[in-house]
Design an enzyme around this catalytic site. Sequence first.
Site, short mmCIF file in Angstrom:
data_model
loop_
_atom_site.label_atom_id
_atom_site.label_comp_id
_atom_site.label_asym_id
_atom_site.label_seq_id
_atom_site.Cartn_x
_atom_site.Cartn_y
_atom_site.Cartn_z
N ASP A 73 9.69 -54.50 97.56
CA ASP A 73 9.61 -53.76 97.39
C ASP A 73 8.29 -53.73 96.60
O ASP A 73 7.43 -52.27 97.32
CB ASP A 73 10.62 -53.05 97.22
CG ASP A 73 11.41 -52.76 96.08
OD1 ASP A 73 11.14 -53.51 95.36
OD2 ASP A 73 11.93 -52.00 95.14
N SER A 77 23.05 -46.46 91.53
CA SER A 77 23.24 -45.25 91.05
C SER A 77 22.63 -44.12 90.52
O SER A 77 22.79 -42.87 90.62
CB SER A 77 24.50 -44.98 89.70
OG SER A 77 24.31 -46.19 89.25
N ASP A 111 15.06 -47.80 96.37
CA ASP A 111 16.42 -47.25 96.11
C ASP A 111 16.47 -45.34 96.14
O ASP A 111 17.51 -45.23 96.99
CB ASP A 111 16.56 -47.43 94.88
CG ASP A 111 16.89 -49.06 94.05
OD1 ASP A 111 17.01 -49.43 95.35
OD2 ASP A 111 16.87 -49.15 92.91
#
Length: 389
Positions: free
Chosen positions: A39, A129, A174
């Site tokens: 990415d 998270s 993400d």
Amino acid sequence: MKKKLIQHTSEHFEKILQKTPEYIFLSPGRINIIGEHIDYNDGFVMPAAINKYICFAISKNDTSECTLIAKDLNEAYKFDLNDDLKPIDKMWANYILGVLYQLKERGFAMNGFNIVFSSTIPMGAGLSSSAALECGIAYAMNTLFDLGLTKEEIALIGQKAEHTFAGVNCGIMDQFASVFGKKNSVIKLDCNTLDYEYYKADFKKYSLLLLDSNVKHTHLTSGYNVRRQEVEQGLAIIKQHFSEVKTFRDCSEKMVLELREKLGDTVFKRCHFVVKEIQRVLDATTALTQADFKKLGKLMSETHEGLSKEYEVSCDEIDFLVDAVQHEKSVLGSRMMGGGFGGCSINLVEKGSENELIERISQQYRNAFGIELKPYKIKISKGTTLYKN
């Protein structure tokens, strides 16, 4: 699980703050089917949001005071929104403060609020998270104070918060997956332009199983930042020799092989992995379109081999978990997922074989490392949302 999480978070809010929350938001963790560590290397990635969430219970108040309550950690942090926001020694709070700082920098007006949050996303398992926390907060602020942000802006604000307040120079994947997730679909994301396409992820008689190694080696952040420097160095050398190369996407395996000596052993391995992984993502989209799950599994396993031997971001525990399933008939493919040095392996397995597989691998893993394995059966879900009762 979802209903229970919402109930527990709301009840905790009522208990502590003596009122019912005005809003409930859910922000999911994510997996990445394939496209690891590219990415930030101008490649394509193939993430998806999953049915593990952070739940936020929020109410506005009439002051500029904010109270953040992390239910799972049994910790709280209070501050004034009008003060200068700076990173503090509570890392969980920094993800939130970083987002609020970005919103203030952009000139958005906000008032005080009280928030309780709780999560079913396992920490340190490579399921992002942190991105779920950042994007959930940005999404919530956007709704509470009618900021008019697009989904893309929410993802970018989350990423910037992680760079500035958490000190992790992450790519956009993400946060993008957390916001743009769609039920039963994976996202093919172009990390350069943020163009994206959804691909149907109906795995038919297969399912995704995560095996959490329960280890997180401390060199994740340093190892991650070193890899970034190595590939940047490699790209600069490739550009000197091939004027048509702007990014790794313009780069062929042949070019990298030709420059093997100039790149040096380590940088060559890093660049070779990146170029091959960019191609694997493109091959994976074809495999998904054709519902060729054997091919997809094979690509996943090839990615692991590259991550372990060439990019060198795996570890003994994860290599063990991937090796342990290679000869299982019920497993089509397996690889390390996430930044590396611990976390989870992601496995494409036959539905119905999961429990037996978990039992067998858990035993082997316990014998080898004395560590309990944590399995997660997951489904692909939608992105960050306002929960409506």
